[in-house]
Write an enzyme that holds these catalytic residues in place. Sequence first.
Site, PDB file in Angstrom:
ATOM      1  N   CYS A  50       0.814  -1.228   0.000  1.00  0.00           N
ATOM      2  CA  CYS A  50       0.000   0.000   0.000  1.00  0.00           C
ATOM      3  C   CYS A  50       0.842   1.271   0.000  1.00  0.00           C
ATOM      4  CB  CYS A  50      -0.932   0.017   1.211  1.00  0.00           C
ATOM      5  SG  CYS A  50      -2.136  -1.320   1.209  1.00  0.00           S
ATOM      6  N   CYS A  59       0.406   2.135   6.679  1.00  0.00           N
ATOM      7  CA  CYS A  59       0.729   0.723   6.876  1.00  0.00           C
ATOM      8  C   CYS A  59       0.828   0.030   5.524  1.00  0.00           C
ATOM      9  CB  CYS A  59      -0.320   0.052   7.748  1.00  0.00           C
ATOM     10  SG  CYS A  59      -2.009   0.200   7.119  1.00  0.00           S
ATOM     11  N   GLY A  65       1.441  -4.053   3.528  1.00  0.00           N
ATOM     12  CA  GLY A  65       1.456  -5.503   3.637  1.00  0.00           C
ATOM     13  C   GLY A  65       2.819  -6.014   4.065  1.00  0.00           C
TER      14      GLY A  65
END
Length: 386
Positions: free
Chosen positions: A91, A372, A374
């Site tokens: 992301c 955040c 993965g």
Amino acid sequence: MPARDAVIVEAVRTPVGRRKGSLADAHATDLSAHVLTALAERSGVDPEVVDDVIWGCVQQVGMQSFNVGRNAVLAAGWPETVPATTIDRQCGSSQQAVHFAAAGIMSGQYDVAVAGGVELMTRIPLGAPLAVKELGSPYSQAMLDRYGVDGFNQGIGAELMAERWGLTREACDEFSARSHAKLADAVDHGRLEGQLAPVPLPDGSTLTADEGLRRGTSVESLAGLKTVFKDDGVIHAGNSSQISDGAAALLMTTSEKAAELGLTPIARFHTGVLAGDDPVMMLSAPIPATRKVLDRSGLSLSDIGVFEVNEAFAPVPMAWLAEIGADESLLNPNGGAIAIGHPLGASGARIMTQLVHHMRDNKIRYGLQTMCEGGGMANATILELL
């Protein structure tokens, strides 16, 4: 020889399209080319001077495969001499693109670079790279055995964060409703217009605003939604980021080169860091990343006038607030991914485009962005207004 800096001189994004919405039939290459064209037009820069285009994209299959960044350069009609690469830090891919561009500029490898990204989640659905089972899983048995799991799931990670920080469904829903309210206020007062590159559509209309906004969203309206990952959990579609389509791009150079080209810098890349954390919980790394970027920058929390923390799921920024102690009124002031949407590979650049414009419009000296990613990672960036 004086140290080189890295500055942002322009930042644009498409309106974010909702799943199966106005951008559903777009091509990732063409949507990327659209923001590249808008970047050149608004800045007045000749694309010939761009040393590299660094493009974020998470699901690099189908129309997003074979280096979509380079394909976008060619589709935009930019000179063939302009190279490009496509990167994946999940992301945070296009926030990482900004970091790579800044590093290349500050080290002298680049004089001018473009950082950005794209994701067409309508046409390239989540999990598309796993469609061919014969090619195997990305998770080896040794990796799974290390953590005692049979896979990794961001939704379960969000539930784990809610449990660890004691976040109720009602609190998550209240946060989500505020995201929509902030976006609605930003739209109503025209605060996003300067950053948007409206997209002409096949039917002759134009997409001019983010499609994810649901006006009137309330705790009551969210209460009827079924939780997705646990029957007794807190996470549902209304307090999660939306599946979306979009692209965004930033033009970067040095202060010296900007003056030579007649460009006016908006903000300086002050500090950028990375952090890793528990890959099972997966979404908590913005907390150590924020602490790390503040420590490395020499700034304190009180120096920061605006924070952008990606709303992958409501517990992510809520846990961040609880641990960092930031003023919530300074967080995601124009709404976040719960309301706007989260076109994976474009989100880092989308968020930074909003951050840059908000800092300029409100004369905010320092802004901090984190998200955040993965695998339990996070980027964190501090920009300084010029």
